[in-house]
Scaffold this motif. Structure first.
Motif, short mmCIF file in Angstrom:
data_model
loop_
_atom_site.label_atom_id
_atom_site.label_comp_id
_atom_site.label_asym_id
_atom_site.label_seq_id
_atom_site.Cartn_x
_atom_site.Cartn_y
_atom_site.Cartn_z
N GLU A 100 0.84 -1.21 0.00
CA GLU A 100 0.00 0.00 0.00
C GLU A 100 0.87 1.25 0.00
OE1 GLU A 100 -2.77 -0.04 3.24
OE2 GLU A 100 -3.63 -1.94 2.65
N LEU A 101 1.93 1.24 0.79
CA LEU A 101 2.83 2.39 0.84
C LEU A 101 3.50 2.61 -0.51
CD1 LEU A 101 4.22 4.60 2.52
CD2 LEU A 101 5.94 2.90 3.16
N ARG A 102 3.92 1.52 -1.15
CA ARG A 102 4.53 1.64 -2.47
C ARG A 102 3.54 2.25 -3.46
NH1 ARG A 102 6.47 -3.71 -4.47
NH2 ARG A 102 8.28 -3.28 -3.19
N GLY A 103 2.31 1.75 -3.45
CA GLY A 103 1.27 2.30 -4.33
C GLY A 103 1.02 3.77 -4.05
N PHE A 104 0.94 4.11 -2.78
CA PHE A 104 0.71 5.51 -2.40
C PHE A 104 1.86 6.39 -2.87
CE2 PHE A 104 1.40 8.94 0.72
CZ PHE A 104 0.23 9.64 0.52
N LEU A 105 3.10 5.92 -2.64
CA LEU A 105 4.26 6.71 -3.07
C LEU A 105 4.31 6.84 -4.59
CD1 LEU A 105 7.06 5.45 -0.65
CD2 LEU A 105 5.90 7.66 -0.64
N GLN A 106 3.96 5.78 -5.31
CA GLN A 106 3.95 5.86 -6.76
C GLN A 106 2.91 6.85 -7.25
OE1 GLN A 106 3.45 1.77 -8.00
NE2 GLN A 106 5.66 1.40 -8.09
N SER A 107 1.72 6.82 -6.64
CA SER A 107 0.68 7.77 -7.05
C SER A 107 1.10 9.20 -6.72
CB SER A 107 -0.66 7.43 -6.40
OG SER A 107 -0.61 7.64 -5.00
N GLU A 108 1.72 9.39 -5.55
CA GLU A 108 2.18 10.72 -5.18
C GLU A 108 3.27 11.20 -6.13
OE1 GLU A 108 1.19 13.01 -2.77
OE2 GLU A 108 -0.53 11.66 -2.63
N LEU A 109 4.19 10.31 -6.48
CA LEU A 109 5.25 10.67 -7.43
C LEU A 109 4.67 11.00 -8.80
CD1 LEU A 109 8.10 8.17 -6.49
CD2 LEU A 109 8.09 10.64 -6.18
N GLN A 110 3.66 10.26 -9.24
CA GLN A 110 3.01 10.55 -10.51
C GLN A 110 2.33 11.91 -10.46
OE1 GLN A 110 0.43 7.22 -11.20
NE2 GLN A 110 2.06 5.94 -12.09
N GLN A 111 1.63 12.20 -9.35
CA GLN A 111 0.99 13.50 -9.21
C GLN A 111 2.03 14.62 -9.21
OE1 GLN A 111 -1.39 13.35 -5.68
NE2 GLN A 111 -2.96 12.03 -6.59
N LEU A 112 3.13 14.38 -8.52
CA LEU A 112 4.20 15.37 -8.48
C LEU A 112 4.79 15.58 -9.87
CD1 LEU A 112 5.92 17.15 -6.58
CD2 LEU A 112 7.45 15.21 -6.30
N GLN A 113 4.97 14.49 -10.60
CA GLN A 113 5.49 14.59 -11.97
C GLN A 113 4.51 15.35 -12.85
OE1 GLN A 113 8.51 13.43 -12.91
NE2 GLN A 113 8.23 14.29 -14.94
N GLN A 114 3.21 15.08 -12.70
CA GLN A 114 2.20 15.79 -13.48
C GLN A 114 2.20 17.28 -13.14
OE1 GLN A 114 -1.39 13.70 -12.53
NE2 GLN A 114 -1.01 12.05 -14.02
#
Length: 163
Positions: free
Chosen positions: A97-111
């Motif tokens: 779950e933490l990995r998924g959350f971090l990936q989504s946060e990183l994607q949002q940050l990249q966007q």
């Protein structure tokens, strides 16, 4: 060995030695009263038999207790192992779950970074176009002033040679 075991073995050995030394006294017949009747039997031998029976009963009790403790320990060990596996699985799922959350946060940050970059690029292009337009206007204004000065000088009769 544990102290209790050593103590019990020593006590039984002392009783055995005492019985061996006083064996004739143990076998001496004595008048015994059994409340309702009287009987003649060796008191030492009867007491020795009672000690042996009690020792055997306590030994069986200790063995049963130890067996039940071993079974309980096995059961608790199995439960502990299953709880440990559940905890490991829960921890693993939390990491996922933490990995998924971090990936989504990183994607949002990249966007966000990409959107800010595109806005910044657009602003830079706008400023660049504005600078080019102002440069062109300035160039035209300077050319117009030079042309006007040239016209005035020609009217005055002074010509400027082209270089």
């Amino acid at each position: 060995m544990k102290f209790r075991t050593t103590f019990m073995i020593a006590a039984l050995a002392l009783i055995g030695i005492f019985a061996a030394i006083n064996w004739e006294a143990f076998l001496a017949p004595t008048q015994l009263s059994l409340v309702f009747t009287n009987l003649q039997a060796p008191l030492g031998l009867i007491m020795l038999g009672i000690v042996i029976l009690l020792s055997a009963a306590f030994l069986l009790y200790v063995m049963a207790l130890q067996t039940s403790l071993l079974l309980e320990t096995r059961r608790l060990t199995k439960q502990l192992e299953s709880q440990r596996e559940l905890a490991d699985q829960a921890e693993k799922s939390r990491f996922i779950e933490l990995r998924g959350f971090l990936q989504s946060e990183l994607q949002q940050l990249q966007q966000r970074q990409n959107s800010h970059l595109s806005v910044l690029t657009n602003k830079i292009e706008t400023v660049q176009q504005d600078i080019q337009e102002r440069g062109q206007l300035t160039e035209n204004a300077v050319a117009a002033q030079i042309g006007e000065l040239d016209d005035r000088l020609q009217r005055l009769g002074v010509g400027i040679k082209a270089i």
